[in-house]
Design a protein around this motif. Sequence first.
Motif, PDB file in Angstrom:
ATOM      1  N   TYR A  77       0.825  -1.214   0.000  1.00  0.00           N
ATOM      2  CA  TYR A  77       0.000   0.000   0.000  1.00  0.00           C
ATOM      3  C   TYR A  77       0.855   1.259   0.000  1.00  0.00           C
ATOM      4  O   TYR A  77       0.503   2.265  -0.620  1.00  0.00           O
ATOM      5  N   THR A  78       1.998   1.214   0.686  1.00  0.00           N
ATOM      6  CA  THR A  78       2.896   2.370   0.699  1.00  0.00           C
ATOM      7  C   THR A  78       3.424   2.657  -0.706  1.00  0.00           C
ATOM      8  O   THR A  78       3.471   3.820  -1.136  1.00  0.00           O
ATOM      9  N   THR A  79       3.779   1.611  -1.417  1.00  0.00           N
ATOM     10  CA  THR A  79       4.264   1.784  -2.794  1.00  0.00           C
ATOM     11  C   THR A  79       3.176   2.394  -3.680  1.00  0.00           C
ATOM     12  O   THR A  79       3.440   3.308  -4.471  1.00  0.00           O
ATOM     13  N   ALA A  80       1.946   1.886  -3.551  1.00  0.00           N
ATOM     14  CA  ALA A  80       0.843   2.410  -4.366  1.00  0.00           C
ATOM     15  C   ALA A  80       0.547   3.864  -4.024  1.00  0.00           C
ATOM     16  O   ALA A  80       0.305   4.684  -4.919  1.00  0.00           O
ATOM     17  N   LEU A  81       0.572   4.216  -2.747  1.00  0.00           N
ATOM     18  CA  LEU A  81       0.291   5.602  -2.353  1.00  0.00           C
ATOM     19  C   LEU A  81       1.417   6.544  -2.774  1.00  0.00           C
ATOM     20  O   LEU A  81       1.152   7.708  -3.119  1.00  0.00           O
ATOM     21  N   ARG A  82       2.644   6.064  -2.777  1.00  0.00           N
ATOM     22  CA  ARG A  82       3.752   6.899  -3.282  1.00  0.00           C
ATOM     23  C   ARG A  82       3.597   7.143  -4.778  1.00  0.00           C
ATOM     24  O   ARG A  82       3.863   8.242  -5.264  1.00  0.00           O
ATOM     25  N   LEU A  83       3.174   6.122  -5.504  1.00  0.00           N
ATOM     26  CA  LEU A  83       2.911   6.300  -6.933  1.00  0.00           C
ATOM     27  C   LEU A  83       1.791   7.321  -7.147  1.00  0.00           C
ATOM     28  O   LEU A  83       1.894   8.198  -8.011  1.00  0.00           O
ATOM     29  N   ALA A  84       0.733   7.225  -6.347  1.00  0.00           N
ATOM     30  CA  ALA A  84      -0.383   8.180  -6.471  1.00  0.00           C
ATOM     31  C   ALA A  84       0.088   9.600  -6.178  1.00  0.00           C
ATOM     32  O   ALA A  84      -0.293  10.555  -6.870  1.00  0.00           O
ATOM     33  N   ALA A  85       0.928   9.775  -5.158  1.00  0.00           N
ATOM     34  CA  ALA A  85       1.449  11.103  -4.829  1.00  0.00           C
ATOM     35  C   ALA A  85       2.328  11.648  -5.953  1.00  0.00           C
ATOM     36  O   ALA A  85       2.259  12.840  -6.295  1.00  0.00           O
ATOM     37  N   ALA A  86       3.139  10.775  -6.554  1.00  0.00           N
ATOM     38  CA  ALA A  86       3.993  11.214  -7.660  1.00  0.00           C
ATOM     39  C   ALA A  86       3.158  11.619  -8.868  1.00  0.00           C
ATOM     40  O   ALA A  86       3.445  12.625  -9.528  1.00  0.00           O
ATOM     41  N   LEU A  87       2.105  10.851  -9.156  1.00  0.00           N
ATOM     42  CA  LEU A  87       1.229  11.209 -10.283  1.00  0.00           C
ATOM     43  C   LEU A  87       0.489  12.514 -10.015  1.00  0.00           C
ATOM     44  O   LEU A  87       0.298  13.329 -10.919  1.00  0.00           O
ATOM     45  N   LEU A  88       0.063  12.719  -8.776  1.00  0.00           N
ATOM     46  CA  LEU A  88      -0.614  13.971  -8.419  1.00  0.00           C
ATOM     47  C   LEU A  88       0.317  15.165  -8.581  1.00  0.00           C
ATOM     48  O   LEU A  88      -0.071  16.196  -9.136  1.00  0.00           O
ATOM     49  N   ALA A  89       1.554  15.025  -8.104  1.00  0.00           N
ATOM     50  CA  ALA A  89       2.515  16.121  -8.234  1.00  0.00           C
ATOM     51  C   ALA A  89       2.826  16.403  -9.702  1.00  0.00           C
ATOM     52  O   ALA A  89       2.878  17.568 -10.122  1.00  0.00           O
ATOM     53  N   THR A  90       3.003  15.348 -10.485  1.00  0.00           N
ATOM     54  CA  THR A  90       3.283  15.529 -11.914  1.00  0.00           C
ATOM     55  C   THR A  90       2.115  16.205 -12.623  1.00  0.00           C
ATOM     56  O   THR A  90       2.310  17.131 -13.419  1.00  0.00           O
ATOM     57  N   GLY A  91       0.905  15.758 -12.328  1.00  0.00           N
ATOM     58  CA  GLY A  91      -0.277  16.366 -12.933  1.00  0.00           C
ATOM     59  C   GLY A  91      -0.448  17.824 -12.541  1.00  0.00           C
ATOM     60  O   GLY A  91      -0.844  18.661 -13.360  1.00  0.00           O
ATOM     61  N   SER A  92      -0.137  18.141 -11.295  1.00  0.00           N
ATOM     62  CA  SER A  92      -0.240  19.539 -10.842  1.00  0.00           C
ATOM     63  C   SER A  92       0.758  20.432 -11.560  1.00  0.00           C
ATOM     64  O   SER A  92       0.435  21.555 -11.953  1.00  0.00           O
ATOM     65  N   ILE A  93       1.963  19.937 -11.741  1.00  0.00           N
ATOM     66  CA  ILE A  93       2.984  20.727 -12.444  1.00  0.00           C
ATOM     67  C   ILE A  93       2.593  20.927 -13.908  1.00  0.00           C
ATOM     68  O   ILE A  93       2.672  22.040 -14.435  1.00  0.00           O
ATOM     69  N   ILE A 124       0.358  24.328 -18.354  1.00  0.00           N
ATOM     70  CA  ILE A 124      -0.500  24.326 -19.542  1.00  0.00           C
ATOM     71  C   ILE A 124      -1.622  25.351 -19.459  1.00  0.00           C
ATOM     72  O   ILE A 124      -1.909  26.048 -20.429  1.00  0.00           O
ATOM     73  N   VAL A 125      -2.274  25.445 -18.308  1.00  0.00           N
ATOM     74  CA  VAL A 125      -3.443  26.320 -18.178  1.00  0.00           C
ATOM     75  C   VAL A 125      -2.989  27.773 -18.281  1.00  0.00           C
ATOM     76  O   VAL A 125      -2.079  28.201 -17.566  1.00  0.00           O
ATOM     77  N   PRO A 126      -3.615  28.540 -19.167  1.00  0.00           N
ATOM     78  CA  PRO A 126      -3.212  29.943 -19.312  1.00  0.00           C
ATOM     79  C   PRO A 126      -3.604  30.753 -18.074  1.00  0.00           C
ATOM     80  O   PRO A 126      -4.626  30.510 -17.449  1.00  0.00           O
ATOM     81  N   HIS A 127      -2.751  31.683 -17.736  1.00  0.00           N
ATOM     82  CA  HIS A 127      -3.001  32.548 -16.587  1.00  0.00           C
ATOM     83  C   HIS A 127      -3.677  33.823 -17.073  1.00  0.00           C
ATOM     84  O   HIS A 127      -3.022  34.779 -17.484  1.00  0.00           O
TER      85      HIS A 127
END
Length: 104
Positions: free
Chosen positions: A51-67, A72-75
């Motif tokens: 579960y720790t591995t899966a949650l770390r993957l989820a956190a990495a995907l969230l951070a990547t998506g946020s960046i 991409i989104v215009p200001h």
Amino acid sequence: MRWAYSGDRPTSGILNSTRELGGSLGLAILATVAANTTGSATDPTALAHGYTTALRLAAALLATGSIIATLIVPHTAAPSTSHTIHPDTQPAPPMLVRLTKLES
């Protein structure tokens, strides 16, 4: 995603379907990662590691998506929501609705 909130019904349906499928697919991927990491072990330490591995993957995907979304989104400034009434125009009169009792 201005087009997604344009009020059109097909666009709204596509947006809702994408959200539902994305959540289901994301949960399935994280469960698969946790199960593959845990393997056939049943002790709590192995399950916690999976579960720790899966949650770390989820956190990495969230951070990547946020960046990516930040880049991409215009200001742009939000459109003005103030509604000005010109002196030569009059507001529409209120509509009167008559409720009648249906006789059976």
